[in-house]
Design a protein around this motif. Sequence first.
Motif, mmCIF file in Angstrom:
data_model
loop_
_atom_site.group_PDB
_atom_site.id
_atom_site.type_symbol
_atom_site.label_atom_id
_atom_site.label_comp_id
_atom_site.label_asym_id
_atom_site.label_seq_id
_atom_site.Cartn_x
_atom_site.Cartn_y
_atom_site.Cartn_z
ATOM 1 N N ASP A 1 48.268 23.460 7.120
ATOM 2 C CA ASP A 1 48.639 24.860 7.341
ATOM 3 C C ASP A 1 50.117 25.098 7.090
ATOM 4 O O ASP A 1 50.691 26.090 7.527
ATOM 5 C CB ASP A 1 48.270 25.299 8.764
ATOM 6 C CG ASP A 1 48.950 24.447 9.835
ATOM 7 O OD1 ASP A 1 49.652 23.482 9.469
ATOM 8 O OD2 ASP A 1 48.778 24.739 11.023
ATOM 9 N N LYS B 1 45.712 30.623 12.757
ATOM 10 C CA LYS B 1 46.261 29.446 13.427
ATOM 11 C C LYS B 1 47.786 29.481 13.527
ATOM 12 O O LYS B 1 48.379 28.668 14.228
ATOM 13 C CB LYS B 1 45.843 28.181 12.678
ATOM 14 C CG LYS B 1 44.347 27.906 12.695
ATOM 15 C CD LYS B 1 44.019 26.550 12.096
ATOM 16 C CE LYS B 1 44.326 26.496 10.619
ATOM 17 N NZ LYS B 1 43.922 25.188 10.012
ATOM 18 N N LYS C 1 51.556 30.457 14.490
ATOM 19 C CA LYS C 1 52.408 31.087 15.488
ATOM 20 C C LYS C 1 53.629 31.621 14.750
ATOM 21 O O LYS C 1 54.420 30.853 14.206
ATOM 22 C CB LYS C 1 52.829 30.071 16.545
ATOM 23 C CG LYS C 1 51.681 29.577 17.407
ATOM 24 C CD LYS C 1 52.178 28.613 18.470
ATOM 25 C CE LYS C 1 51.030 28.130 19.348
ATOM 26 N NZ LYS C 1 51.508 27.179 20.392
#
Length: 255
Positions: free
Chosen positions: A106, A156, A158
């Motif tokens: 990610d 996912k 932040k």
Amino acid sequence: MSVKSAVRVLEIFELLRNYPQGLTIKEIGTMLNFPQSSTFNLVKTLYEKGYLSRTELKKYKLGPKLIDLGTSSMESMDLCRDARVHLEKLMQQVEETVFMAILSGDEMVYVAKIDNNRSIRTSAQIGSRRPMYCTGLGKAILAFLSNEKREGLLAKMKLEPITEHTITDRNELEKQLRLFKDQGYAIDNEENEEGLYCIAAPVFDATGDVVAAVSVAGPKDRMKKRHEFIVFHVLNTTRTISRNMGYSQTGKEGV
């Protein structure tokens, strides 16, 4: 069937990747829930072979031999190898630092960096990882992913502030990504490093999937004065690299 010791070695590497200052053998064993005796033997072997290094405080971190392996791995990648001549040409055209990055998990990871003699100081180096949401390269990749994959990644993430310019609102980020897809390139306006302005565009493979991105980065004032000129050359470069990878579809924005 996996071999337990091999799996544990990989887990040690993955753990230490997130701790550049290093960890003690006890900390490694505790965090990975390994027996201390096994941890000691694995770490000792990896240290003796050069895959780990040790600080004066007896903390272990990733060692120099991994750099050699990583470099060899990247050199073996057709994308990185074949793109390099075009990245060097782009650097000569725009006289700024040029980067290439790919999606890894990610995050994005830098796989190429071509410095110019007037390059500004930046913490970005080959092999280093950055969040997707606050970099031009990451946003160029995000903008051109399938809706499903992009939504999965965004869910996912932040969105933490890296600088005072970092976008931390998901709705605002998604609006920006739609704009970037429409115009064919992405921008990082001091969102990852103060004073740094980046223009990035996606690279596609033969199936039409985005597999990488190329960016030009430099001081904000200097970059903005030459914005259209740099965009033109970045897009020309990513089109060329994409064609060389077998991309031939029409109608996809930016290529």
